[in-house]
Structures are given as structure tokens and as C-alpha cells.
Scaffold this motif. Structure first.
Motif, PDB file in Angstrom:
ATOM      1  N   UNK A  62      34.748  62.700  46.799  1.00 29.96           N
ATOM      2  CA  UNK A  62      35.435  62.813  45.513  1.00 29.96           C
ATOM      3  C   UNK A  62      36.806  62.141  45.548  1.00 29.96           C
ATOM      4  N   UNK A  63      37.491  62.214  46.680  1.00 28.23           N
ATOM      5  CA  UNK A  63      38.761  61.491  46.825  1.00 28.23           C
ATOM      6  C   UNK A  63      38.499  59.989  46.686  1.00 28.23           C
ATOM      7  N   UNK A  64      37.482  59.492  47.364  1.00 31.51           N
ATOM      8  CA  UNK A  64      37.111  58.074  47.311  1.00 31.51           C
ATOM      9  C   UNK A  64      36.788  57.664  45.880  1.00 31.51           C
ATOM     10  N   UNK A  65      36.015  58.493  45.190  1.00 31.17           N
ATOM     11  CA  UNK A  65      35.632  58.200  43.805  1.00 31.17           C
ATOM     12  C   UNK A  65      36.867  58.166  42.898  1.00 31.17           C
ATOM     13  N   UNK A  66      37.757  59.132  43.059  1.00 33.12           N
ATOM     14  CA  UNK A  66      38.992  59.170  42.278  1.00 33.12           C
ATOM     15  C   UNK A  66      39.828  57.916  42.531  1.00 33.12           C
ATOM     16  N   UNK A  67      39.987  57.555  43.798  1.00 32.62           N
ATOM     17  CA  UNK A  67      40.765  56.366  44.131  1.00 32.62           C
ATOM     18  C   UNK A  67      40.119  55.112  43.547  1.00 32.62           C
ATOM     19  N   UNK A  68      38.806  55.050  43.605  1.00 35.30           N
ATOM     20  CA  UNK A  68      38.077  53.904  43.069  1.00 35.30           C
ATOM     21  C   UNK A  68      38.317  53.749  41.572  1.00 35.30           C
ATOM     22  N   UNK A  69      38.161  54.827  40.830  1.00 36.39           N
ATOM     23  CA  UNK A  69      38.371  54.779  39.374  1.00 36.39           C
ATOM     24  C   UNK A  69      39.815  54.396  39.065  1.00 36.39           C
ATOM     25  N   UNK A  70      40.754  54.916  39.839  1.00 38.54           N
ATOM     26  CA  UNK A  70      42.162  54.590  39.637  1.00 38.54           C
ATOM     27  C   UNK A  70      42.460  53.116  39.882  1.00 38.54           C
ATOM     28  N   UNK A  71      41.880  52.560  40.938  1.00 38.99           N
ATOM     29  CA  UNK A  71      42.084  51.128  41.236  1.00 38.99           C
ATOM     30  C   UNK A  71      41.544  50.264  40.105  1.00 38.99           C
ATOM     31  N   UNK A  72      40.381  50.620  39.586  1.00 35.56           N
ATOM     32  CA  UNK A  72      39.770  49.839  38.500  1.00 35.56           C
ATOM     33  C   UNK A  72      40.666  49.849  37.275  1.00 35.56           C
ATOM     34  N   UNK A  73      41.141  51.034  36.904  1.00 31.35           N
ATOM     35  CA  UNK A  73      41.994  51.155  35.718  1.00 31.35           C
ATOM     36  C   UNK A  73      43.318  50.427  35.941  1.00 31.35           C
ATOM     37  N   UNK A  74      43.921  50.599  37.109  1.00 32.82           N
ATOM     38  CA  UNK A  74      45.200  49.941  37.393  1.00 32.82           C
ATOM     39  C   UNK A  74      45.074  48.426  37.377  1.00 32.82           C
ATOM     40  N   UNK A  75      44.006  47.904  37.975  1.00 35.69           N
ATOM     41  CA  UNK A  75      43.820  46.455  38.058  1.00 35.69           C
ATOM     42  C   UNK A  75      43.187  45.871  36.805  1.00 35.69           C
ATOM     43  N   UNK A  76      42.619  46.744  35.970  1.00 39.55           N
ATOM     44  CA  UNK A  76      41.850  46.283  34.807  1.00 39.55           C
ATOM     45  C   UNK A  76      40.788  45.277  35.251  1.00 39.55           C
ATOM     46  N   UNK A  77      40.218  45.560  36.408  1.00 39.27           N
ATOM     47  CA  UNK A  77      39.216  44.694  37.017  1.00 39.27           C
ATOM     48  C   UNK A  77      38.232  45.549  37.791  1.00 39.27           C
ATOM     49  N   UNK A  78      36.980  45.121  37.800  1.00 38.20           N
ATOM     50  CA  UNK A  78      35.959  45.891  38.506  1.00 38.20           C
ATOM     51  C   UNK A  78      35.182  44.993  39.464  1.00 38.20           C
ATOM     52  N   UNK A  79      35.917  44.291  40.293  1.00 38.28           N
ATOM     53  CA  UNK A  79      35.227  43.529  41.334  1.00 38.28           C
ATOM     54  C   UNK A  79      34.678  44.522  42.345  1.00 38.28           C
ATOM     55  N   UNK A  80      33.745  44.072  43.142  1.00 38.11           N
ATOM     56  CA  UNK A  80      33.164  44.956  44.160  1.00 38.11           C
ATOM     57  C   UNK A  80      34.225  45.419  45.154  1.00 38.11           C
ATOM     58  N   UNK A  81      35.153  44.538  45.502  1.00 34.88           N
ATOM     59  CA  UNK A  81      36.213  44.915  46.451  1.00 34.88           C
ATOM     60  C   UNK A  81      37.138  45.971  45.863  1.00 34.88           C
TER      61      UNK A  81
END
Length: 134
Positions: A62-81
Motif C-alpha cells: 500500500x505504501x508502494x501504491x500510494x507513492x506510485x499514484x503520487x508520482x503520477x499526479x506530481x509528474x502528470x505522466x504515467x510512464x512505466x518508470x
């Protein structure tokens, strides 16, 4: 009597059909993701966690999932990396804050991270859908 015999025959016929259908179900062991097939695997220590400690693994997920969603929103990008980086950052949060915590503290933290990830998911989902990574 004829009705009872007909019911018994129907039951036997149906149970044979169901048993035959069940034999045709073959579970797949290939756990290939639909998007970003090169996702990093969970760390070995998580995969090797005993069943009684599965709640700890769930927290890290769940920590990983939260961090993942946060990175996507912050970057406004959803690359695999962006969506699936290594597990190091999630592990660091777990080991810094929760590795010595008691069961109920971990359960509470898991619930909190799940809620926060779900809130961010609403913003991340359209970004990832546009990129074809949802």
C-alpha cells in the motif's frame, strides 16, 4: 415416483457436466501484467514473508501504491518508470516507521495508505489511461 426418478437423473446429468467443466479449468501460473510488463518484482523478503506476517507485506504494497499514484499526479505522466519504480522508497518508509510497530499500528497505517492511494487514484487514472498504462 416418475418425477423423483426424473429429478435424480437430472441431478446426475448436471453433476457430470459440472465435473467435466471443472476439469477443463486450468489455472495459469503466468502472472504477466497487462501494462508495463517489466515491473520490478517485490523484494525477496516480502515474497518470503510467513503467512502470519502477511499484514506487513500488505502495508509495504500500500505504501508502494500510494507513492506510485503520487508520482503520477506530481509528474502528470504515467510512464512505466514513473508508475513502477523499484521498491526501495516503499521499503525505506516501512523500515523507518513500521518495522518495529505492533500489529494494530500496521493495520491502521495500511488502511491510511490505502485511503490516500485511492484518493490519488482518481487523479492518476485519467493520466495513465491517456498514456495507455491503466
Amino acid at each position: 415416483m416418475t418425477r423423483a426418478l426424473a429429478l435424480a437423473c437430472s441431478f446426475l446429468l448436471m453433476s457430470g457436466t459440472i465435473a467435466s467443466a471443472e476439469r477443463n479449468l486450468v489455472p495459469t501460473l503466468d502472472n504477466q501484467p497487462d501494462v508495463c510488463p517489466d515491473q520490478p518484482p517485490e523484494p525477496d523478503w516480502m515474497r518470503d514473508t510467513e503467512a502470519r506476517d502477511a499484514y506487513k507485506r500488505l502495508l509495504v504494497q500500500q505504501i508502494y501504491r500510494f507513492q506510485s499514484m503520487g508520482r503520477i499526479v506530481d509528474a502528470q505522466s504515467c510512464t512505466c518508470a514513473t508508475r513502477y519504480p523499484s521498491w526501495e522508497a516503499a521499503e525505506a518508509v516501512y523500515f523507518d516507521r513500521y518495522s518495529a510497530a505492533d500489529y494494530w499500528s500496521v493495520v491502521e497505517a495500511t488502511s491510511d495508505y490505502r485511503r490516500r492511494a485511492n484518493d490519488l487514484r482518481k487523479q492518476a487514472m485519467p493520466i495513465c489511461e491517456a498514456a495507455g498504462n491503466w
